[in-house]
Design a protein around this motif. Structure first.
Motif, PDB file in Angstrom:
ATOM      1  N   THR A 122       0.776  -1.248  -0.018  1.00 54.25           N
ATOM      2  CA  THR A 122      -0.155   0.014  -0.493  1.00 54.25           C
ATOM      3  C   THR A 122       0.910   1.358   0.168  1.00 54.25           C
ATOM      4  OG1 THR A 122      -0.021   0.327   2.360  1.00 54.25           O
ATOM      5  CG2 THR A 122      -1.339  -1.341   1.450  1.00 54.25           C
ATOM      6  N   TYR A 123       0.395   2.682   0.137  1.00 48.30           N
ATOM      7  CA  TYR A 123       1.005   3.825   0.227  1.00 48.30           C
ATOM      8  C   TYR A 123      -0.652   4.509   0.246  1.00 48.30           C
ATOM      9  CZ  TYR A 123      -0.435   5.200  -4.469  1.00 48.30           C
ATOM     10  OH  TYR A 123      -1.380   5.173  -6.060  1.00 48.30           O
ATOM     11  N   GLY A 124       0.166   5.344   0.962  1.00 48.04           N
ATOM     12  CA  GLY A 124      -0.656   7.074   0.863  1.00 48.04           C
ATOM     13  C   GLY A 124      -0.472   8.171   0.357  1.00 48.04           C
ATOM     14  N   VAL A 125      -1.984   8.718   0.431  1.00 44.63           N
ATOM     15  CA  VAL A 125      -1.825  10.049   0.016  1.00 44.63           C
ATOM     16  C   VAL A 125      -2.393  11.280   0.638  1.00 44.63           C
ATOM     17  CG1 VAL A 125      -2.183  11.126  -2.446  1.00 44.63           C
ATOM     18  CG2 VAL A 125      -2.212   8.323  -2.829  1.00 44.63           C
ATOM     19  N   CYS A 126      -1.471  12.167   0.704  1.00 44.10           N
ATOM     20  CA  CYS A 126      -2.003  13.557   1.255  1.00 44.10           C
ATOM     21  C   CYS A 126      -2.737  14.289   0.493  1.00 44.10           C
ATOM     22  CB  CYS A 126      -1.119  13.717   2.315  1.00 44.10           C
ATOM     23  SG  CYS A 126      -1.074  13.063   3.932  1.00 44.10           S
ATOM     24  N   ASP A 127      -3.689  15.443   0.943  1.00 47.30           N
ATOM     25  CA  ASP A 127      -3.795  15.848  -0.497  1.00 47.30           C
ATOM     26  C   ASP A 127      -4.647  17.262   0.345  1.00 47.30           C
ATOM     27  OD1 ASP A 127      -4.859  17.228  -2.544  1.00 47.30           O
ATOM     28  OD2 ASP A 127      -6.122  15.962  -3.214  1.00 47.30           O
ATOM     29  N   SER A 128      -4.632  18.662  -0.115  1.00 47.54           N
ATOM     30  CA  SER A 128      -5.298  19.279   0.184  1.00 47.54           C
ATOM     31  C   SER A 128      -5.842  20.168  -0.009  1.00 47.54           C
ATOM     32  CB  SER A 128      -3.977  20.036   1.348  1.00 47.54           C
ATOM     33  OG  SER A 128      -4.908  21.377   2.180  1.00 47.54           O
ATOM     34  N   ASP A 129      -7.341  21.123   0.337  1.00 46.55           N
ATOM     35  CA  ASP A 129      -7.689  22.026  -0.515  1.00 46.55           C
ATOM     36  C   ASP A 129      -7.134  23.315  -1.056  1.00 46.55           C
ATOM     37  OD1 ASP A 129      -9.722  20.084  -1.032  1.00 46.55           O
ATOM     38  OD2 ASP A 129     -10.995  20.548   1.026  1.00 46.55           O
ATOM     39  N   HIS A 130      -6.083  23.680  -0.038  1.00 46.54           N
ATOM     40  CA  HIS A 130      -5.582  24.340   0.346  1.00 46.54           C
ATOM     41  C   HIS A 130      -3.487  24.623  -0.121  1.00 46.54           C
ATOM     42  CE1 HIS A 130      -9.171  25.720   2.350  1.00 46.54           C
ATOM     43  NE2 HIS A 130      -8.734  25.080   3.479  1.00 46.54           N
ATOM     44  N   VAL A 131      -3.267  23.584  -0.938  1.00 50.00           N
ATOM     45  CA  VAL A 131      -2.503  23.340  -1.439  1.00 50.00           C
ATOM     46  C   VAL A 131      -1.251  24.754  -1.957  1.00 50.00           C
ATOM     47  CG1 VAL A 131      -0.874  22.184  -3.232  1.00 50.00           C
ATOM     48  CG2 VAL A 131      -2.740  21.563  -1.717  1.00 50.00           C
ATOM     49  N   SER A 132      -2.647  25.462  -2.872  1.00 46.46           N
ATOM     50  CA  SER A 132      -2.061  26.556  -3.420  1.00 46.46           C
ATOM     51  C   SER A 132      -1.545  27.481  -2.658  1.00 46.46           C
ATOM     52  CB  SER A 132      -2.873  27.494  -4.452  1.00 46.46           C
ATOM     53  OG  SER A 132      -3.937  27.749  -3.906  1.00 46.46           O
ATOM     54  N   THR A 133      -2.656  28.401  -1.523  1.00 42.89           N
ATOM     55  CA  THR A 133      -2.019  28.414  -0.385  1.00 42.89           C
ATOM     56  C   THR A 133      -0.629  27.842   0.061  1.00 42.89           C
ATOM     57  OG1 THR A 133      -4.163  29.034  -0.104  1.00 42.89           O
ATOM     58  CG2 THR A 133      -2.716  29.718   2.034  1.00 42.89           C
ATOM     59  N   PHE A 134      -0.231  26.785   0.763  1.00 39.79           N
ATOM     60  CA  PHE A 134       0.955  26.730   0.464  1.00 39.79           C
ATOM     61  C   PHE A 134       2.125  26.888   0.750  1.00 39.79           C
ATOM     62  CE2 PHE A 134      -2.009  23.536   3.316  1.00 39.79           C
ATOM     63  CZ  PHE A 134      -2.559  24.028   4.537  1.00 39.79           C
ATOM     64  N   LEU A 135       1.797  26.492  -1.048  1.00 31.85           N
ATOM     65  CA  LEU A 135       3.319  26.250  -1.883  1.00 31.85           C
ATOM     66  C   LEU A 135       3.650  28.574  -2.226  1.00 31.85           C
ATOM     67  CD1 LEU A 135       2.071  24.156  -4.908  1.00 31.85           C
ATOM     68  CD2 LEU A 135       4.479  24.344  -3.259  1.00 31.85           C
ATOM     69  N   ALA A 136       2.062  29.618  -2.604  1.00 36.21           N
ATOM     70  CA  ALA A 136       2.462  30.567  -2.247  1.00 36.21           C
ATOM     71  C   ALA A 136       2.560  30.804  -0.867  1.00 36.21           C
ATOM     72  CB  ALA A 136       1.169  31.333  -2.753  1.00 36.21           C
ATOM     73  N   ILE A 137       2.558  30.695   0.167  1.00 33.66           N
ATOM     74  CA  ILE A 137       3.612  31.385   1.567  1.00 33.66           C
ATOM     75  C   ILE A 137       4.997  30.337   0.724  1.00 33.66           C
ATOM     76  CG2 ILE A 137       3.671  31.209   3.739  1.00 33.66           C
ATOM     77  CD1 ILE A 137       0.887  30.479   3.565  1.00 33.66           C
ATOM     78  N   LEU A 138       5.493  28.991   1.006  1.00 35.24           N
ATOM     79  CA  LEU A 138       6.578  28.692   1.017  1.00 35.24           C
ATOM     80  C   LEU A 138       7.756  29.316  -0.446  1.00 35.24           C
ATOM     81  CD1 LEU A 138       6.278  25.196   0.707  1.00 35.24           C
ATOM     82  CD2 LEU A 138       7.567  26.517   2.672  1.00 35.24           C
ATOM     83  N   CYS A 139       6.973  29.951  -1.279  1.00 39.85           N
ATOM     84  CA  CYS A 139       7.487  30.478  -1.989  1.00 39.85           C
ATOM     85  C   CYS A 139       8.186  32.404  -2.232  1.00 39.85           C
ATOM     86  CB  CYS A 139       6.749  30.502  -3.620  1.00 39.85           C
ATOM     87  SG  CYS A 139       6.731  28.878  -4.571  1.00 39.85           S
ATOM     88  N   VAL A 140       7.291  32.467  -1.262  1.00 38.32           N
ATOM     89  CA  VAL A 140       7.354  33.842  -1.052  1.00 38.32           C
ATOM     90  C   VAL A 140       8.465  33.846  -0.195  1.00 38.32           C
ATOM     91  CG1 VAL A 140       6.425  35.915   0.396  1.00 38.32           C
ATOM     92  CG2 VAL A 140       5.174  34.806  -0.999  1.00 38.32           C
TER      93      VAL A 140
END
Length: 135
Positions: free
Chosen positions: A18-36
């Motif tokens: 098996t493998y696990g997959v994590c997903d979020s509805d706010h991926v773009s927000t987290f990526l934007a904060i990390l990029c900033v």
């Protein structure tokens, strides 16, 4: 949301792989904060390297750090949009991501260590010449 995906099962219907997959509805927000944060840190480091360019030391490297970070910034501006475009094609995504990582790491390492090696060789050759001419 976390989801577990079953890859294989044995004859008794027990999960073998098996493998696990994590997903979020706010991926773009987290990526934007990390990029900033990353872009802000890079710009601040570029500013610090620019301000320290006139400091004289034996192995002064702020100009090389500035050049390496400028290359990282340029590669990021070119590479990140290409990664976004190639996201659906896994082979292209892997190739572009690996190329981006290679260029960033090698430019950083080469621009930091090659000037040090050259200065060390110059220092050793000057020491040999002064030692051989004094005898």
């Amino acid at each position: 949301q976390r989801q577990t995906v079953v890859v294989t099962q044995d004859p008794f219907l027990r999960n073998v792989e098996t493998y696990g997959v994590c997903d979020s509805d706010h991926v773009s927000t987290f990526l934007a904060i990390l990029c900033v944060i990353n872009l802000g840190s890079l710009i601040f480091a570029l500013f610090q390297a620019y301000m320290a360019r006139k400091i004289s030391t034996e192995l002064q490297e702020s100009s090389y750090i500035f050049l390496a970070m400028s290359i990282i910034l340029l590669v990021s501006f070119i590479g990140i949009p290409v990664i976004i475009i190639a996201r659906d094609n896994s082979a292209a995504f892997y190739f572009v991501t690996a190329g981006l990582i290679f260029v960033v790491c090698s430019s950083l390492l080469l621009l930091i260590f090659i000037p040090k090696v050259r200065a060390l060789r110059k220092k050793n050759s000057n020491a040999r010449m002064s030692g051989s001419s004094g005898a």
